[in-house]
Design a protein around this motif. Sequence first.
Motif, mmCIF file in Angstrom:
data_model
loop_
_atom_site.group_PDB
_atom_site.id
_atom_site.type_symbol
_atom_site.label_atom_id
_atom_site.label_comp_id
_atom_site.label_asym_id
_atom_site.label_seq_id
_atom_site.Cartn_x
_atom_site.Cartn_y
_atom_site.Cartn_z
ATOM 1 N N MET A 1 0.828 -1.198 0.000
ATOM 2 C CA MET A 1 0.000 0.000 0.000
ATOM 3 C C MET A 1 0.867 1.255 0.000
ATOM 4 N N MET A 2 0.412 2.247 -0.724
ATOM 5 C CA MET A 2 0.986 3.588 -0.601
ATOM 6 C C MET A 2 -0.156 4.546 -0.306
ATOM 7 N N PHE A 3 0.134 5.499 0.535
ATOM 8 C CA PHE A 3 -0.893 6.429 1.000
ATOM 9 C C PHE A 3 -0.507 7.843 0.578
ATOM 10 N N TRP A 4 -1.492 8.603 0.169
ATOM 11 C CA TRP A 4 -1.275 10.005 -0.204
ATOM 12 C C TRP A 4 -2.057 10.908 0.746
ATOM 13 N N TYR A 5 -1.332 11.910 1.295
ATOM 14 C CA TYR A 5 -1.924 12.828 2.257
ATOM 15 C C TYR A 5 -1.805 14.263 1.757
ATOM 16 N N ARG A 6 -2.685 15.093 2.250
ATOM 17 C CA ARG A 6 -2.608 16.533 2.023
ATOM 18 C C ARG A 6 -2.515 17.234 3.371
ATOM 19 N N GLN A 7 -1.643 18.235 3.425
ATOM 20 C CA GLN A 7 -1.530 19.068 4.627
ATOM 21 C C GLN A 7 -1.737 20.516 4.211
ATOM 22 N N GLN A 8 -2.903 21.036 4.466
ATOM 23 C CA GLN A 8 -3.191 22.422 4.148
ATOM 24 C C GLN A 8 -2.460 23.334 5.128
ATOM 25 N N PRO A 9 -2.229 24.568 4.742
ATOM 26 C CA PRO A 9 -1.428 25.480 5.578
ATOM 27 C C PRO A 9 -1.914 25.532 7.021
ATOM 28 N N GLY A 10 -1.007 25.271 7.939
ATOM 29 C CA GLY A 10 -1.325 25.327 9.363
ATOM 30 C C GLY A 10 -2.225 24.222 9.862
ATOM 31 N N GLN A 11 -2.442 23.212 9.047
ATOM 32 C CA GLN A 11 -3.367 22.141 9.418
ATOM 33 C C GLN A 11 -2.637 20.809 9.603
ATOM 34 N N SER A 12 -3.432 19.819 10.009
ATOM 35 C CA SER A 12 -2.896 18.470 10.144
ATOM 36 C C SER A 12 -2.953 17.749 8.800
ATOM 37 N N LEU A 13 -2.606 16.501 8.799
ATOM 38 C CA LEU A 13 -2.600 15.701 7.579
ATOM 39 C C LEU A 13 -3.943 15.018 7.390
ATOM 40 N N THR A 14 -4.403 15.026 6.152
ATOM 41 C CA THR A 14 -5.649 14.364 5.775
ATOM 42 C C THR A 14 -5.364 13.382 4.653
ATOM 43 N N LEU A 15 -5.856 12.167 4.805
ATOM 44 C CA LEU A 15 -5.629 11.158 3.783
ATOM 45 C C LEU A 15 -6.464 11.459 2.546
ATOM 46 N N ILE A 16 -5.798 11.452 1.399
ATOM 47 C CA ILE A 16 -6.497 11.626 0.121
ATOM 48 C C ILE A 16 -6.969 10.274 -0.383
ATOM 49 N N GLY B 1 -2.064 -2.681 -8.782
ATOM 50 C CA GLY B 1 -2.912 -3.583 -9.537
ATOM 51 C C GLY B 1 -4.387 -3.319 -9.416
ATOM 52 N N SER B 2 -4.758 -2.323 -8.641
ATOM 53 C CA SER B 2 -6.170 -1.990 -8.530
ATOM 54 C C SER B 2 -6.329 -0.476 -8.442
ATOM 55 N N GLU B 3 -7.542 -0.021 -8.604
ATOM 56 C CA GLU B 3 -7.793 1.418 -8.524
ATOM 57 C C GLU B 3 -7.624 1.898 -7.089
ATOM 58 N N ALA B 4 -7.183 3.125 -6.978
ATOM 59 C CA ALA B 4 -7.002 3.710 -5.655
ATOM 60 C C ALA B 4 -8.341 3.881 -4.950
ATOM 61 N N THR B 5 -8.281 3.850 -3.638
ATOM 62 C CA THR B 5 -9.474 4.062 -2.814
ATOM 63 C C THR B 5 -9.412 5.461 -2.245
ATOM 64 N N TYR B 6 -10.431 6.276 -2.550
ATOM 65 C CA TYR B 6 -10.433 7.682 -2.164
ATOM 66 C C TYR B 6 -11.258 7.909 -0.910
ATOM 67 N N GLU B 7 -10.786 8.851 -0.102
ATOM 68 C CA GLU B 7 -11.499 9.238 1.110
ATOM 69 C C GLU B 7 -12.617 10.215 0.738
ATOM 70 N N SER B 8 -13.535 10.334 1.663
ATOM 71 C CA SER B 8 -14.650 11.249 1.454
ATOM 72 C C SER B 8 -14.125 12.668 1.203
ATOM 73 N N GLY B 9 -14.646 13.278 0.167
ATOM 74 C CA GLY B 9 -14.235 14.638 -0.169
ATOM 75 C C GLY B 9 -13.156 14.706 -1.234
ATOM 76 N N PHE B 10 -12.634 13.579 -1.627
ATOM 77 C CA PHE B 10 -11.603 13.520 -2.670
ATOM 78 C C PHE B 10 -12.094 12.621 -3.799
ATOM 79 N N VAL B 11 -11.896 13.079 -5.034
ATOM 80 C CA VAL B 11 -12.395 12.319 -6.174
ATOM 81 C C VAL B 11 -11.286 12.065 -7.169
ATOM 82 N N ILE B 12 -11.455 10.996 -7.925
ATOM 83 C CA ILE B 12 -10.423 10.558 -8.849
ATOM 84 C C ILE B 12 -10.169 11.573 -9.952
#
Lengths: 113, 113
Positions: free
Chosen positions: B31-46, B52-63
Amino acid sequence: AQSVTQPDIHITVSEGASLELRCNYSYGATPYLFWYVQSPGQGLQLLLKYFSGDTLVQGIKGFEAEFKRSQSSFNLRKPSVHWSDAAEYFCAVAPGRNEKLTFGTGTRLTIIP
Amino acid sequence: SAVISQKPSRDICQRGTSLTIQCQVDSQVTMMFWYRQQPGQSLTLIATANQGSEATYESGFVIDKFPISRPNLTFSTLTVSNMSPEDSSIYLCSVDGQGSGYTFGSGTRLTVV
């Protein structure tokens, strides 16, 4: 869903004083627990982790953390802080191996002379 | 523990354009995980990328906005598409370091103008 709470947004400590950063989690079972540090403009560095076993874990840079199941807590401690410890500290949890990490909102640590 | 090479380290992009971020791991990981850290904020998983399969997106993020590729067990890319100033953030990839905790890339600091 799991969640992590870091109740202290900002803590100021005198150099040489002791430090405790609080972390509480919400999860049905015992998750994997982590503390990370992020210095300004830097990446995330793992301080320590808890998977199982001894509830007092030692990490790098003189940090330790204690897992308390009854309180759903994983507080980070250091007996004597150094000016170089000034940074943002994040507590994180994962349900298991290769599962997503959920981060707390972070605690910003300021060190005063 | 795994070592991740992430690039670019920073970029300034025009709104409406796209940026592709690359992460190369020095060992094979499921597994590889992608995160976003907005300015002054914590990390949120994208999203979570499994080879071998399509990525699984968290709520609020779209392919369509954050397409991810995972062509093999050591490499992944995240594209930030049709960028707006709200996409200005630090983007980080992460892997489970097989007992040593989750390792993070050094991050990509994106500014959209």
